[in-house]
Design an enzyme around this catalytic site. Structure first.
Site, PDB file in Angstrom:
ATOM      1  N   CYS A 200       0.748  -1.255   0.000  1.00  0.00           N
ATOM      2  CA  CYS A 200       0.000   0.000   0.000  1.00  0.00           C
ATOM      3  C   CYS A 200       0.784   1.316   0.000  1.00  0.00           C
ATOM      4  O   CYS A 200       0.367   2.253  -0.684  1.00  0.00           O
ATOM      5  CB  CYS A 200      -1.000  -0.005   1.139  1.00  0.00           C
ATOM      6  SG  CYS A 200      -2.308  -1.210   0.842  1.00  0.00           S
TER       7      CYS A 200
HETATM    8  P1  NAD Z   1      -6.024  -8.033  -2.345  1.00  0.00           P
HETATM    9  O1  NAD Z   1      -5.436  -7.762  -3.657  1.00  0.00           O
HETATM   10  O2  NAD Z   1      -5.301  -8.885  -1.337  1.00  0.00           O
HETATM   11  O3  NAD Z   1      -7.477  -8.683  -2.534  1.00  0.00           O
HETATM   12  C1  NAD Z   1      -8.468  -8.184  -3.368  1.00  0.00           C
HETATM   13  C2  NAD Z   1      -9.457  -9.320  -3.677  1.00  0.00           C
HETATM   14  O4  NAD Z   1     -10.551  -8.801  -4.435  1.00  0.00           O
HETATM   15  C3  NAD Z   1      -8.853 -10.442  -4.525  1.00  0.00           C
HETATM   16  O5  NAD Z   1      -9.062 -11.687  -3.880  1.00  0.00           O
HETATM   17  C4  NAD Z   1      -9.630 -10.366  -5.856  1.00  0.00           C
HETATM   18  O6  NAD Z   1      -9.814 -11.623  -6.472  1.00  0.00           O
HETATM   19  C5  NAD Z   1     -10.943  -9.777  -5.396  1.00  0.00           C
HETATM   20  N1  NAD Z   1     -11.756  -9.120  -6.424  1.00  0.00           N
HETATM   21  C6  NAD Z   1     -11.380  -8.250  -7.399  1.00  0.00           C
HETATM   22  N2  NAD Z   1     -12.447  -7.852  -8.120  1.00  0.00           N
HETATM   23  C7  NAD Z   1     -13.528  -8.477  -7.600  1.00  0.00           C
HETATM   24  C8  NAD Z   1     -14.917  -8.460  -7.904  1.00  0.00           C
HETATM   25  N3  NAD Z   1     -15.441  -7.726  -8.884  1.00  0.00           N
HETATM   26  N4  NAD Z   1     -15.733  -9.236  -7.171  1.00  0.00           N
HETATM   27  C9  NAD Z   1     -15.247 -10.001  -6.178  1.00  0.00           C
HETATM   28  N5  NAD Z   1     -13.930 -10.047  -5.833  1.00  0.00           N
HETATM   29  C10 NAD Z   1     -13.090  -9.295  -6.536  1.00  0.00           C
HETATM   30  O7  NAD Z   1      -6.346  -6.621  -1.696  1.00  0.00           O
HETATM   31  P2  NAD Z   1      -6.204  -6.129  -0.185  1.00  0.00           P
HETATM   32  O8  NAD Z   1      -4.777  -6.090   0.202  1.00  0.00           O
HETATM   33  O9  NAD Z   1      -7.171  -6.832   0.668  1.00  0.00           O
HETATM   34  O10 NAD Z   1      -6.653  -4.596  -0.377  1.00  0.00           O
HETATM   35  C11 NAD Z   1      -7.998  -4.264  -0.660  1.00  0.00           C
HETATM   36  C12 NAD Z   1      -8.136  -2.759  -0.479  1.00  0.00           C
HETATM   37  O11 NAD Z   1      -7.895  -2.408   0.892  1.00  0.00           O
HETATM   38  C13 NAD Z   1      -7.156  -1.909  -1.297  1.00  0.00           C
HETATM   39  O12 NAD Z   1      -7.797  -0.726  -1.676  1.00  0.00           O
HETATM   40  C14 NAD Z   1      -6.038  -1.604  -0.302  1.00  0.00           C
HETATM   41  O13 NAD Z   1      -5.380  -0.395  -0.605  1.00  0.00           O
HETATM   42  C15 NAD Z   1      -6.824  -1.456   0.985  1.00  0.00           C
HETATM   43  N6  NAD Z   1      -6.071  -1.750   2.207  1.00  0.00           N
HETATM   44  C16 NAD Z   1      -5.214  -2.803   2.254  1.00  0.00           C
HETATM   45  C17 NAD Z   1      -4.537  -3.091   3.449  1.00  0.00           C
HETATM   46  C18 NAD Z   1      -3.577  -4.246   3.539  1.00  0.00           C
HETATM   47  O14 NAD Z   1      -2.896  -4.368   4.561  1.00  0.00           O
HETATM   48  N7  NAD Z   1      -3.440  -5.100   2.551  1.00  0.00           N
HETATM   49  C19 NAD Z   1      -4.760  -2.304   4.585  1.00  0.00           C
HETATM   50  C20 NAD Z   1      -5.660  -1.235   4.500  1.00  0.00           C
HETATM   51  C21 NAD Z   1      -6.323  -0.966   3.304  1.00  0.00           C
HETATM   52  C1  UGA Z   2       0.452  -0.079   6.527  1.00  0.00           C
HETATM   53  C2  UGA Z   2      -0.152   0.748   7.662  1.00  0.00           C
HETATM   54  O1  UGA Z   2       0.588   0.512   8.860  1.00  0.00           O
HETATM   55  C3  UGA Z   2      -1.616   0.381   7.906  1.00  0.00           C
HETATM   56  O2  UGA Z   2      -2.171   1.248   8.890  1.00  0.00           O
HETATM   57  C4  UGA Z   2      -2.398   0.542   6.593  1.00  0.00           C
HETATM   58  O3  UGA Z   2      -3.739   0.147   6.783  1.00  0.00           O
HETATM   59  C5  UGA Z   2      -1.752  -0.318   5.531  1.00  0.00           C
HETATM   60  O4  UGA Z   2      -0.358   0.068   5.360  1.00  0.00           O
HETATM   61  C6  UGA Z   2      -2.405  -0.173   4.190  1.00  0.00           C
HETATM   62  O5  UGA Z   2      -3.023   0.827   3.902  1.00  0.00           O
HETATM   63  O6  UGA Z   2      -2.229  -1.131   3.447  1.00  0.00           O
HETATM   64  P1  UGA Z   2       1.510  -2.505   6.302  1.00  0.00           P
HETATM   65  O7  UGA Z   2       1.973  -2.037   4.971  1.00  0.00           O
HETATM   66  O8  UGA Z   2       0.841  -3.813   6.403  1.00  0.00           O
HETATM   67  O9  UGA Z   2       0.470  -1.436   6.938  1.00  0.00           O
HETATM   68  O10 UGA Z   2       2.742  -2.599   7.267  1.00  0.00           O
HETATM   69  P2  UGA Z   2       3.542  -1.621   8.255  1.00  0.00           P
HETATM   70  O11 UGA Z   2       3.771  -2.348   9.509  1.00  0.00           O
HETATM   71  O12 UGA Z   2       2.949  -0.283   8.357  1.00  0.00           O
HETATM   72  O13 UGA Z   2       4.961  -1.521   7.524  1.00  0.00           O
HETATM   73  C7  UGA Z   2       5.118  -0.924   6.243  1.00  0.00           C
HETATM   74  C8  UGA Z   2       6.587  -0.908   5.870  1.00  0.00           C
HETATM   75  O14 UGA Z   2       7.290   0.086   6.629  1.00  0.00           O
HETATM   76  C9  UGA Z   2       7.313  -2.231   6.136  1.00  0.00           C
HETATM   77  O15 UGA Z   2       8.192  -2.512   5.084  1.00  0.00           O
HETATM   78  C10 UGA Z   2       8.087  -1.978   7.412  1.00  0.00           C
HETATM   79  O16 UGA Z   2       9.255  -2.761   7.531  1.00  0.00           O
HETATM   80  C11 UGA Z   2       8.425  -0.494   7.248  1.00  0.00           C
HETATM   81  N1  UGA Z   2       8.660   0.163   8.556  1.00  0.00           N
HETATM   82  C12 UGA Z   2       7.630   0.319   9.429  1.00  0.00           C
HETATM   83  C13 UGA Z   2       9.926   0.636   8.863  1.00  0.00           C
HETATM   84  O17 UGA Z   2      10.881   0.504   8.065  1.00  0.00           O
HETATM   85  N2  UGA Z   2      10.113   1.256  10.067  1.00  0.00           N
HETATM   86  C14 UGA Z   2       9.118   1.424  10.974  1.00  0.00           C
HETATM   87  O18 UGA Z   2       9.376   1.991  12.051  1.00  0.00           O
HETATM   88  C15 UGA Z   2       7.845   0.937  10.644  1.00  0.00           C
END
Ligand code: NAD
Ligand code: UGA
Length: 448
Positions: free
Chosen positions: A275
């Site tokens: 992300c």
């Molecule tokens: P991901 O890529 O792991 O999963 C997305 C899923 O959606 C996949 O399994 C895919 O097959 C499915 N999909 C796509 N189109 C579809 C449809 N039309 N109907 C049903 N399923 C469908 O994504 P993720 O990491 O869970 O992220 C989802 C969203 O949440 C993103 O916008 C991301 O930025 C946000 N987000 C992610 C994290 C994280 O830690 N990964 C944290 C906070 C927010």
């Molecule tokens: C991050 C945010 O922490 C979540 O709040 C958010 O929801 C998410 O992105 C998202 O939008 O996907 P994540 O990417 O899972 O979560 O992991 P983090 O623990 O935040 O680490 C991100 C990266 O920063 C890693 O590579 C980690 O090693 C690095 N990091 C983190 C550092 O190098 N130093 C730190 O002190 C903290």
């Protein structure tokens, strides 16, 4: 008329959708999970998660066994719920701007599923989307597909997610906040009520606002966190060039200032994960589209991209030329406790090592299967740390896995060609490693 159900559905079962749905089901709420990926659905029906996440498998198996969760590729099942979370991916386009294809398709699918139903349905955008998306992009698609107008009959809200991988279940069981960006008061009240049911025993700070502000909060959060990492890495790079300066002590001291705080100040090889890079690029692109060039965010990204070279340079300092040298890379995941390698710093470091003529052996406790798919074939993937270290001229500790903290000096000395260590995560207890050539991120040496 069909009675309003209590069920909640999720469209998109990746990290966010699956972890959130599983936690909600564990609270006794009937949950329907929809994904387009048939293999994933088959696996989930058996209670097997498609990725590693602490506590997830156990919790998933329990809710599947108790019949609290149903998995399907059939989006029409959404009609059996009264709230649907859209949790599909929001990747970047080639120019860095957000690609809303999956969000639009998922909205269309939800709309078609609930069209014609007389029952109130709340659609919640949990995917990370740029400011204005819920009102300007999702709303028209949803209204066209349902032939209804958002309001008393059809709810719409933004509800960004803040969980982090590796602690997704813990973070969902007890989030530090809930942000609700409701289009209207009924949507806001419905979602607030659902969260009260989920967190009946705990009061979670909740911000209720409009959808666009909610969407902005999500980007602001990731921008701040990424900025913190690039800031401490910048300080680390300065420390590295000043004899005796140590970023660890600097971070500890500045963290005592309540305006700064102690968390998220670990210097390292640069942020990775699915992300930060994607969201910063999307925010930069969005910001330019509203006539503001966010130069700070561009710098945060540039510092992060360059951080890999800082790590490679440390190994160059120990070895001189990297040509024909064997480098052992310990850790491939973008952080510990995950098998996710998306945007991992290990990818940038390995790429640069290979370009400089080094050969690379690598090991990760959990990400080897992922690595087999994403790393070039010439990277030798090994099943354990000791085999990875064998015959290496230098070892780079890339991920802060606990397993690597437990490695003893003899594990390195008995296997490596020479005792050269680059600690990109500051996990090695230096005092135990006398006689080693040890360089670390943010640690000044006299020859710097
Ligand atoms: P991901 O890529 O792991 O999963 C997305 C899923 O959606 C996949 O399994 C895919 O097959 C499915 N999909 C796509 N189109 C579809 C449809 N039309 N109907 C049903 N399923 C469908 O994504 P993720 O990491 O869970 O992220 C989802 C969203 O949440 C993103 O916008 C991301 O930025 C946000 N987000 C992610 C994290 C994280 O830690 N990964 C944290 C906070 C927010
Ligand atoms: C991050 C945010 O922490 C979540 O709040 C958010 O929801 C998410 O992105 C998202 O939008 O996907 P994540 O990417 O899972 O979560 O992991 P983090 O623990 O935040 O680490 C991100 C990266 O920063 C890693 O590579 C980690 O090693 C690095 N990091 C983190 C550092 O190098 N130093 C730190 O002190 C903290």
């Amino acid at each position: 008329m069909r009675r309003e159900s209590d069920a909640v559905s999720f469209i998109g079962l990746g990290y966010v959708g699956l972890c959130t749905a599983t936690v909600i089901a564990s609270k006794g709420i009937k949950t329907i999970g929809v994904d387009v990926d048939e293999k994933r659905i088959e696996q989930l029906r058996k209670g097997n998660p498609p990725f590693h996440e602490p506590q997830l498998q156990q919790m998933l198996k329990a809710v599947v066994r108790k019949n609290r969760m149903e998995f399907t590729t059939d989006a029409s099942k959404i009609a059996e719920a009264n709230t649907t979370f859209i949790t599909v991916g929001t990747p970047s386009k080639d120019d860095g701007s957000i690609d809303l294809t999956y969000v639009k398709k998922a909205t269309q699918d939800v709309g078609s599923a609930i069209a014609g139903s007389p029952v109130y349905h709340l659609v919640v955008i949990k995917s990370t989307v740029t400011p204005g998306t819920t009102t300007d992009v999702v709303r028209p698609v949803l209204e066209a597909a349902t032939e209804k107008v958002c309001g008393p009959e059809l709810g719409l809200s933004s509800n960004p997610e803040f969980l982090a991988e590796g602690s997704a279940i813990k973070g969902t069981l007890q989030p530090d906040k809930i942000v609700i960006g409701a289009l209207d008061s009924k949507s806001g009240a419905t979602l607030t009520k659902l969260y009260r049911r989920i967190y009946s025993k705990t009061k979670i700070p909740t911000v209720v606002t409009d959808p666009t502000t909610a969407e902005t909060i999500k980007y602001a959060s990731n921008a701040f966190l990424a900025t913190r990492v690039s800031t401490i890495n910048t300080i680390a790079n300065i420390c590295q060039r000043v004899p005796k300066a140590d970023v660890e002590t600097v971070a500890k001291a500045i963290g005592l200032d309540p305006r700064i705080g102690p968390l998220y100040l670990k210097a390292g090889p640069g942020y990775g994960g699915s992300c930060f890079h994607k969201d910063l690029q999307a925010l930069i692109s969005f910001s330019r589209s509203v006539n503001y060039d966010p130069i700070l965010l561009s710098a945060v990204e540039e510092v992060n991209q360059r951080q890999a070279s800082e790590i490679v340079n440390l190994s160059r300092k120990l070895l001189g030329s990297l040509d024909n040298r064997r480098i052992a890379v310990l850790g491939l995941a973008f952080k510990k406790d995950t098998d996710d390698m998306r945007e991992a710093a290990s990818l940038r470091v390995i790429d640069e090592l290979l370009k400089n003529g080094a050969s690379v052996s690598a090991y990760d406790p959990m990400a080897l299967e992922t690595a087999r798919r994403v790393l070039p074939e010439k990277v030798e993937l090994l099943p354990d740390a000791i085999s990875c270290l064998r015959r290496a001229d230098c070892c780079i500790v890339m991920t802060e896995w606990d397993e690597f903290r437990r490695l003893k000096p003899s594990d390195y000395k008995s296997t490596m060609k020479a005792p050269n260590i680059v600690d990109a995560r500051r996990i090695i207890k230096r005092d135990d490693f006398e006689g080693f050539n040890y360089l670390a991120v943010g640690l000044g040496t006299s020859s710097s």
